[in-house]
Design a protein around this motif. Structure first.
Motif, mmCIF file in Angstrom:
data_model
loop_
_atom_site.group_PDB
_atom_site.id
_atom_site.type_symbol
_atom_site.label_atom_id
_atom_site.label_comp_id
_atom_site.label_asym_id
_atom_site.label_seq_id
_atom_site.Cartn_x
_atom_site.Cartn_y
_atom_site.Cartn_z
ATOM 1 N N ASN A 29 0.827 -1.213 0.000
ATOM 2 C CA ASN A 29 0.000 0.000 0.000
ATOM 3 C C ASN A 29 0.859 1.261 0.000
ATOM 4 O O ASN A 29 0.552 2.224 -0.699
ATOM 5 N N ALA A 30 1.947 1.250 0.773
ATOM 6 C CA ALA A 30 2.842 2.412 0.818
ATOM 7 C C ALA A 30 3.511 2.632 -0.530
ATOM 8 O O ALA A 30 3.604 3.765 -1.009
ATOM 9 N N VAL A 31 3.979 1.568 -1.157
ATOM 10 C CA VAL A 31 4.624 1.681 -2.469
ATOM 11 C C VAL A 31 3.631 2.203 -3.499
ATOM 12 O O VAL A 31 3.962 3.074 -4.308
ATOM 13 N N ASN A 32 2.394 1.697 -3.474
ATOM 14 C CA ASN A 32 1.363 2.187 -4.403
ATOM 15 C C ASN A 32 1.067 3.665 -4.168
ATOM 16 O O ASN A 32 0.904 4.431 -5.116
ATOM 17 N N PHE A 37 1.742 9.291 -5.885
ATOM 18 C CA PHE A 37 2.217 10.631 -5.559
ATOM 19 C C PHE A 37 3.216 11.118 -6.602
ATOM 20 O O PHE A 37 3.126 12.244 -7.095
ATOM 21 N N GLU A 38 4.168 10.264 -6.970
ATOM 22 C CA GLU A 38 5.162 10.627 -7.980
ATOM 23 C C GLU A 38 4.494 10.903 -9.317
ATOM 24 O O GLU A 38 4.843 11.872 -10.010
ATOM 25 N N THR A 39 3.517 10.084 -9.691
ATOM 26 C CA THR A 39 2.783 10.288 -10.945
ATOM 27 C C THR A 39 2.042 11.623 -10.918
ATOM 28 O O THR A 39 2.024 12.357 -11.917
ATOM 29 N N ALA A 40 1.426 11.962 -9.785
ATOM 30 C CA ALA A 40 0.715 13.237 -9.654
ATOM 31 C C ALA A 40 1.682 14.414 -9.755
ATOM 32 O O ALA A 40 1.370 15.432 -10.391
ATOM 33 N N LEU A 41 2.868 14.297 -9.157
ATOM 34 C CA LEU A 41 3.869 15.368 -9.258
ATOM 35 C C LEU A 41 4.296 15.599 -10.702
ATOM 36 O O LEU A 41 4.409 16.742 -11.153
ATOM 37 N N VAL A 42 4.530 14.518 -11.416
ATOM 38 C CA VAL A 42 4.937 14.623 -12.821
ATOM 39 C C VAL A 42 3.817 15.269 -13.642
ATOM 40 O O VAL A 42 4.074 16.141 -14.482
ATOM 41 N N ALA A 43 2.582 14.880 -13.385
ATOM 42 C CA ALA A 43 1.441 15.465 -14.104
ATOM 43 C C ALA A 43 1.325 16.961 -13.817
ATOM 44 O O ALA A 43 1.067 17.764 -14.733
ATOM 45 N N GLU A 44 1.516 17.355 -12.560
ATOM 46 C CA GLU A 44 1.463 18.778 -12.207
ATOM 47 C C GLU A 44 2.610 19.559 -12.855
ATOM 48 O O GLU A 44 2.414 20.683 -13.320
ATOM 49 N N ASP A 51 10.052 21.773 -16.354
ATOM 50 C CA ASP A 51 10.963 20.752 -16.877
ATOM 51 C C ASP A 51 11.101 19.570 -15.931
ATOM 52 O O ASP A 51 11.477 18.472 -16.343
ATOM 53 N N GLY A 52 10.839 19.806 -14.653
ATOM 54 C CA GLY A 52 11.003 18.721 -13.695
ATOM 55 C C GLY A 52 10.481 19.092 -12.335
ATOM 56 O O GLY A 52 9.913 20.172 -12.138
ATOM 57 N N VAL A 53 10.702 18.184 -11.409
ATOM 58 C CA VAL A 53 10.243 18.366 -10.039
ATOM 59 C C VAL A 53 11.298 17.764 -9.098
ATOM 60 O O VAL A 53 11.917 16.761 -9.409
ATOM 61 N N ILE A 54 11.507 18.447 -7.977
ATOM 62 C CA ILE A 54 12.418 17.960 -6.948
ATOM 63 C C ILE A 54 11.615 17.828 -5.659
ATOM 64 O O ILE A 54 10.933 18.762 -5.243
ATOM 65 N N CYS A 55 11.671 16.663 -5.058
ATOM 66 C CA CYS A 55 11.016 16.477 -3.766
ATOM 67 C C CYS A 55 11.913 15.603 -2.903
ATOM 68 O O CYS A 55 12.994 15.202 -3.331
ATOM 69 N N GLY A 56 11.467 15.333 -1.702
ATOM 70 C CA GLY A 56 12.326 14.536 -0.852
ATOM 71 C C GLY A 56 11.626 13.929 0.322
ATOM 72 O O GLY A 56 10.438 14.129 0.540
ATOM 73 N N HIS A 57 12.396 13.165 1.023
ATOM 74 C CA HIS A 57 12.029 12.522 2.269
ATOM 75 C C HIS A 57 10.982 11.430 2.107
ATOM 76 O O HIS A 57 10.349 11.014 3.061
ATOM 77 N N ILE A 69 9.533 14.348 -18.091
ATOM 78 C CA ILE A 69 9.736 15.266 -16.971
ATOM 79 C C ILE A 69 10.850 14.694 -16.090
ATOM 80 O O ILE A 69 10.844 13.507 -15.760
ATOM 81 N N ARG A 70 11.806 15.531 -15.705
ATOM 82 C CA ARG A 70 12.876 15.087 -14.816
ATOM 83 C C ARG A 70 12.323 15.006 -13.397
ATOM 84 O O ARG A 70 11.837 15.999 -12.858
ATOM 85 N N TYR A 71 12.356 13.830 -12.795
ATOM 86 C CA TYR A 71 11.893 13.617 -11.422
ATOM 87 C C TYR A 71 13.112 13.362 -10.559
ATOM 88 O O TYR A 71 13.907 12.469 -10.837
ATOM 89 N N MET A 72 13.262 14.159 -9.484
ATOM 90 C CA MET A 72 14.379 13.984 -8.563
ATOM 91 C C MET A 72 13.841 13.924 -7.134
ATOM 92 O O MET A 72 12.985 14.711 -6.761
ATOM 93 N N ASN A 73 14.360 12.982 -6.382
ATOM 94 C CA ASN A 73 14.009 12.841 -4.975
ATOM 95 C C ASN A 73 15.304 12.708 -4.197
ATOM 96 O O ASN A 73 16.157 11.894 -4.534
#
Length: 115
Positions: A29-32, A37-44, A51-57, A69-73
């Motif tokens: 459930n956590a992985v899903n 969440f990552e998919t929603a960030l990329v869509a936003e 060009d991309g999104v940076i998030c963390g933790h 889209i460049r995704y960085m965590n």
């Protein structure tokens, strides 16, 4: 641990319960949730013409392209012991303090270029 838990459950007349099955369900459930969440960030990011999104933790440190889209965590300092570093030339890299030895410069694990 499962045998220990179920020993006490039997003492109280409570039916068998699988600790490992419960843990696997929670992890799944956590992985899903994180994936959604990552998919929603990329869509936003796409919706805002970014060009991309940076998030963390959450999850683990990564730099990847997700649907253009460049995704960085950055991961976190507690469990994965990682961070994102941006170089003067705009490149990003994942650094891990567990990989660093005193007096040794960090070796880039994954490199990306800022737009």
């Amino acid at each position: 641990m499962n045998r220990f838990v179920n020993f006490f459950r039997r003492l109280f007349g409570v039916p068998y319960w699988s600790l490992s099955q419960w843990a696997k369900l929670k992890v799944k459930n956590a992985v899903n949730y994180i994936g959604a969440f990552e998919t929603a960030l990329v869509a936003e990011a796409r919706r805002h013409d970014a060009d991309g999104v940076i998030c963390g933790h959450i999850h683990y440190a990564t730099i990847r392209d997700e649907q253009g889209i460049r995704y960085m965590n950055c991961g976190d300092w507690v469990e994965s012991c990682t961070a994102l570093a941006e170089h003067d030339d705009g490149r990003f890299e994942i650094i891990s303090w567990t990989d660093l030895e005193p007096g040794v410069a960090p070796i880039p694990q994954v490199a990306a270029r800022a737009a």
